[in-house]
Design a protein around this motif. Structure first.
Motif, PDB file in Angstrom:
ATOM      1  N   LEU A 110      -8.163   1.542  -4.395  1.00  0.00           N
ATOM      2  CA  LEU A 110      -6.891   2.250  -4.237  1.00  0.00           C
ATOM      3  C   LEU A 110      -6.667   3.272  -5.351  1.00  0.00           C
ATOM      4  O   LEU A 110      -6.160   4.372  -5.119  1.00  0.00           O
ATOM      5  CB  LEU A 110      -5.745   1.250  -4.195  1.00  0.00           C
ATOM      6  CG  LEU A 110      -5.582   0.482  -2.880  1.00  0.00           C
ATOM      7  CD1 LEU A 110      -4.637  -0.686  -3.066  1.00  0.00           C
ATOM      8  CD2 LEU A 110      -5.081   1.407  -1.787  1.00  0.00           C
ATOM      9  N   ALA A 170       0.827  -1.204   0.000  1.00  0.00           N
ATOM     10  CA  ALA A 170       0.000   0.000   0.000  1.00  0.00           C
ATOM     11  C   ALA A 170       0.861   1.254   0.000  1.00  0.00           C
ATOM     12  O   ALA A 170       0.544   2.249  -0.658  1.00  0.00           O
ATOM     13  CB  ALA A 170      -0.918  -0.011   1.228  1.00  0.00           C
ATOM     14  N   ARG A 184       0.951   4.327  -2.808  1.00  0.00           N
ATOM     15  CA  ARG A 184       0.765   5.730  -2.472  1.00  0.00           C
ATOM     16  C   ARG A 184       1.910   6.578  -3.017  1.00  0.00           C
ATOM     17  O   ARG A 184       1.710   7.666  -3.533  1.00  0.00           O
ATOM     18  CB  ARG A 184       0.666   5.875  -0.946  1.00  0.00           C
ATOM     19  CG  ARG A 184       0.577   7.318  -0.469  1.00  0.00           C
ATOM     20  CD  ARG A 184       0.425   7.384   1.050  1.00  0.00           C
ATOM     21  NE  ARG A 184       1.502   6.656   1.702  1.00  0.00           N
ATOM     22  CZ  ARG A 184       2.707   7.137   1.918  1.00  0.00           C
ATOM     23  NH1 ARG A 184       3.018   8.345   1.489  1.00  0.00           N
ATOM     24  NH2 ARG A 184       3.636   6.418   2.538  1.00  0.00           N
ATOM     25  N   PRO A 213      -3.976   4.642   0.960  1.00  0.00           N
ATOM     26  CA  PRO A 213      -4.366   3.530   1.827  1.00  0.00           C
ATOM     27  C   PRO A 213      -4.694   3.980   3.246  1.00  0.00           C
ATOM     28  O   PRO A 213      -5.596   3.439   3.884  1.00  0.00           O
ATOM     29  CB  PRO A 213      -3.142   2.618   1.802  1.00  0.00           C
ATOM     30  CG  PRO A 213      -2.456   2.955   0.521  1.00  0.00           C
ATOM     31  CD  PRO A 213      -2.684   4.404   0.307  1.00  0.00           C
ATOM     32  N   PHE A 246      -1.483  -5.629  -2.203  1.00  0.00           N
ATOM     33  CA  PHE A 246      -2.789  -5.559  -2.842  1.00  0.00           C
ATOM     34  C   PHE A 246      -2.777  -6.089  -4.266  1.00  0.00           C
ATOM     35  O   PHE A 246      -3.834  -6.235  -4.884  1.00  0.00           O
ATOM     36  CB  PHE A 246      -3.282  -4.106  -2.845  1.00  0.00           C
ATOM     37  CG  PHE A 246      -3.646  -3.598  -1.483  1.00  0.00           C
ATOM     38  CD1 PHE A 246      -2.731  -2.864  -0.748  1.00  0.00           C
ATOM     39  CD2 PHE A 246      -4.885  -3.859  -0.931  1.00  0.00           C
ATOM     40  CE1 PHE A 246      -3.056  -2.383   0.514  1.00  0.00           C
ATOM     41  CE2 PHE A 246      -5.219  -3.386   0.315  1.00  0.00           C
ATOM     42  CZ  PHE A 246      -4.303  -2.651   1.048  1.00  0.00           C
ATOM     43  N   TRP A 291     -10.009  -4.279  -4.214  1.00  0.00           N
ATOM     44  CA  TRP A 291      -9.004  -3.428  -3.581  1.00  0.00           C
ATOM     45  C   TRP A 291      -8.297  -2.510  -4.588  1.00  0.00           C
ATOM     46  O   TRP A 291      -8.100  -1.317  -4.319  1.00  0.00           O
ATOM     47  CB  TRP A 291      -7.957  -4.273  -2.857  1.00  0.00           C
ATOM     48  CG  TRP A 291      -8.353  -4.699  -1.492  1.00  0.00           C
ATOM     49  CD1 TRP A 291      -8.436  -5.966  -0.994  1.00  0.00           C
ATOM     50  CD2 TRP A 291      -8.722  -3.843  -0.400  1.00  0.00           C
ATOM     51  NE1 TRP A 291      -8.829  -5.964   0.310  1.00  0.00           N
ATOM     52  CE2 TRP A 291      -9.009  -4.662   0.712  1.00  0.00           C
ATOM     53  CE3 TRP A 291      -8.837  -2.457  -0.257  1.00  0.00           C
ATOM     54  CZ2 TRP A 291      -9.403  -4.159   1.941  1.00  0.00           C
ATOM     55  CZ3 TRP A 291      -9.230  -1.942   0.967  1.00  0.00           C
ATOM     56  CH2 TRP A 291      -9.504  -2.795   2.050  1.00  0.00           C
ATOM     57  N   ARG A 292      -7.901  -3.043  -5.715  1.00  0.00           N
ATOM     58  CA  ARG A 292      -7.153  -2.222  -6.678  1.00  0.00           C
ATOM     59  C   ARG A 292      -8.001  -1.068  -7.197  1.00  0.00           C
ATOM     60  O   ARG A 292      -7.494   0.047  -7.379  1.00  0.00           O
ATOM     61  CB  ARG A 292      -6.659  -3.098  -7.823  1.00  0.00           C
ATOM     62  CG  ARG A 292      -5.555  -4.062  -7.413  1.00  0.00           C
ATOM     63  CD  ARG A 292      -4.987  -4.796  -8.609  1.00  0.00           C
ATOM     64  NE  ARG A 292      -5.998  -5.631  -9.250  1.00  0.00           N
ATOM     65  CZ  ARG A 292      -5.777  -6.351 -10.351  1.00  0.00           C
ATOM     66  NH1 ARG A 292      -4.591  -6.307 -10.941  1.00  0.00           N
ATOM     67  NH2 ARG A 292      -6.727  -7.090 -10.868  1.00  0.00           N
ATOM     68  N   ILE A 299      -8.174   5.272   3.274  1.00  0.00           N
ATOM     69  CA  ILE A 299      -9.121   4.160   3.147  1.00  0.00           C
ATOM     70  C   ILE A 299      -9.330   3.495   4.501  1.00  0.00           C
ATOM     71  O   ILE A 299     -10.459   3.217   4.914  1.00  0.00           O
ATOM     72  CB  ILE A 299      -8.617   3.130   2.113  1.00  0.00           C
ATOM     73  CG1 ILE A 299      -8.654   3.728   0.710  1.00  0.00           C
ATOM     74  CG2 ILE A 299      -9.449   1.855   2.174  1.00  0.00           C
ATOM     75  CD1 ILE A 299      -8.085   2.824  -0.359  1.00  0.00           C
ATOM     76  N   ARG A 352      -6.496   6.725  -3.777  1.00  0.00           N
ATOM     77  CA  ARG A 352      -5.078   7.069  -3.866  1.00  0.00           C
ATOM     78  C   ARG A 352      -4.433   7.337  -2.492  1.00  0.00           C
ATOM     79  O   ARG A 352      -3.491   8.098  -2.388  1.00  0.00           O
ATOM     80  CB  ARG A 352      -4.875   8.275  -4.794  1.00  0.00           C
ATOM     81  CG  ARG A 352      -5.294   8.021  -6.233  1.00  0.00           C
ATOM     82  CD  ARG A 352      -5.105   9.245  -7.095  1.00  0.00           C
ATOM     83  NE  ARG A 352      -6.007  10.324  -6.744  1.00  0.00           N
ATOM     84  CZ  ARG A 352      -7.260  10.416  -7.169  1.00  0.00           C
ATOM     85  NH1 ARG A 352      -7.760   9.488  -7.970  1.00  0.00           N
ATOM     86  NH2 ARG A 352      -8.005  11.424  -6.814  1.00  0.00           N
TER      87      ARG A 352
END
Length: 449
Positions: A113, A3, A7, A119, A281, A109-110, A122, A117
């Motif tokens: 994300l 993650a 980022r 984690p 991920f 998840w992808r 989130i 943008r």
């Protein structure tokens, strides 16, 4: 790719947490099971309390259950006793225990994300959304149980665990404090659910962690554990709220329980956040953190439990269930309830000072140590009436639990505590001296005045 790497390679600005939070909250509230739980929590307790309050048989084995005929404030406390054992662990499991695992099952998840943008944002949004839903569920249980009780029975005084009457306003404040205190262990279970959801991925085992932990703590509460171990359990506040209904209130165990629960909440949430940031991920077959879940999840919590036991053992003086404390608690409760019975029968009023009630208790007929839990406590209560030379006596059989709560069952004479009902001018009424609940403070109170 972790993650953190995702980022760092992103150039577009991250979506604000507030926006992600609203999105996650809508996702949770759109699930039919969450909507069903909300509906049940806001309706079912009220119907249950109202229905039971009108029955001839009450749940007398439940704390405050035998007073559901007398006051509407007993209902939400009965609901709280049940919720702390079963309902709240299951609710936190369904909400917090699945909030991350659902993305693993759906393989989204992808997409999430790329859209958010960040984690960290989130994680914060999902944790806050699950917390919001849990708070709504708890509020529903409390409000519904209270409304049901007040509607069916009314705003009458509540009998405390030492026999004294709590005025409706005082009872309302203490009921609110009891439910507020129960939020602390609920948050701890929710944090454990978050940790399980992150660490175990799509595995259903994550859903089972909160109820399994609650079941383990319920079993531990029934065992004769040292007081320090009992107070170090994150669910102890589900039990120690009882101390709010004594006079004076037994606040120390409750405050310790709340503090322990909040520390568990903080640590479990931090561990979940750490595992979330370190996971890969890009692996669609991800099925949990494996050994990392043990080393970065279970071991720190076990260490926290050991540390809590050590700190509490040193900082909090405790002497458990002692003969003198049982006798003092029983005598106090009997004196308060005797005055209540006197009012029911319209006899001349007396005060506790005039009664001079005392109790002499023995465990196992004096053949064992005069301390500790058990259903083999036998007590003789003695009291005095103004203008009467001969003292009155009554016999009680006590079942004292490991948590300090006891049930005193009257064993004569029949004019005092031998029957469930007493005859009054307006008809038969429940006899307050027949059977009643009490509470022994597990902490050392010898230094108190």
């Amino acid at each position: 790719m972790t993650a953190t790497a995702i980022r760092e390679t992103t150039t577009a600005p991250a979506v604000p947490v507030s926006r992600v939070y609203r999105f996650e909250l809508r996702k949770l509230l759109s699930q039919w099971r969450v909507r069903l739980l909300l509906l049940a929590c806001w309706i079912a307790p009220g119907l249950f309390v109202a229905g039971v309050s009108q029955q001839s048989t009450l749940p007398s084995d439940t704390l405050f259950g035998r007073w559901m005929h007398a006051t509407g404030w007993a209902g939400p406390l009965v609901i709280l006793g049940f919720a702390g054992t079963w309902a709240l662990p299951l609710l936190t499991s369904v909400v917090a225990g699945d909030v991350f695992a659902a993305e693993d099952r759906l393989g989204t998840w992808r997409h999430l994300l790329v859209a958010v943008r960040s984690p960290r944002r989130i994680f914060a949004a999902k944790a806050l959304a699950s917390l919001t839903v849990v708070l709504l569920l708890v509020a529903g249980l409390a409000v519904s149980g209270t409304v049901g009780g007040l509607t069916a029975v009314g705003d009458q005084p509540l009998v405390g665990l030492d026999g004294h009457l709590l005025a409706p306003g005082d009872a309302a404040a203490r009921v609110l404090l009891a439910w507020t205190a129960a939020l602390a262990p609920t948050l701890a279970l929710a944090a454990i659910g978050l940790l399980g959801s992150v660490a175990l991925g799509r595995s259903p085992t994550g859903l089972l962690l909160p109820p399994l932990l609650a079941l383990a703590m319920s079993v531990a509460q029934m065992l004769p554990l040292p007081v320090a171990v009992r107070l170090a359990l994150p669910g102890n506040a589900y039990v120690t709220w009882n101390g709010l209904f004594t006079g004076p209130a037994q606040l120390a165990p409750l405050l310790v329980g709340i503090a322990v629960s909040l520390v568990w909440t903080a640590l479990a949430t931090m561990l979940a956040h750490l595992l979330f940031l370190r996971r890969d991920f890009t692996n669609l077959a991800y099925d949990g953190a494996g050994r990392r879940a043990f080393t970065a999840g279970l071991l720190p919590l076990a260490g926290l439990l050991a540390l809590s036991v050590a700190v509490i053992a040193v900082a909090v003086p405790a002497d458990g269930i002692r003969q003198a404390k049982v006798q003092r608690s029983l005598a106090t409760a009997f004196a308060h309830l005797y005055r209540m019975q006197t009012g029911q029968l319209h006899r001349p009023a007396v005060t506790e000072d005039q009664l001079r009630a005392s109790a002499a208790c023995t465990k196992s007929d004096g053949q064992a140590a005069q301390e500790g839990p058990g259903n083999d406590w036998r007590c003789v209560v003695t009291w005095h009436l103004p203008g009467t030379a001969v003292a009155g006596t009554a016999i009680y059989q006590l079942d004292v639990g490991s948590d300090g709560r006891y049930v005193a069952d009257g064993d004569g004479p029949k004019e005092v505590n031998g029957y469930f009902l007493v005859r009054t001018e307006t008809g038969d009424a429940p006899n307050p001296l027949w059977q009643f609940d009490g509470n022994v403070d597990l902490l050392d109170t010898t230094s108190k005045g």
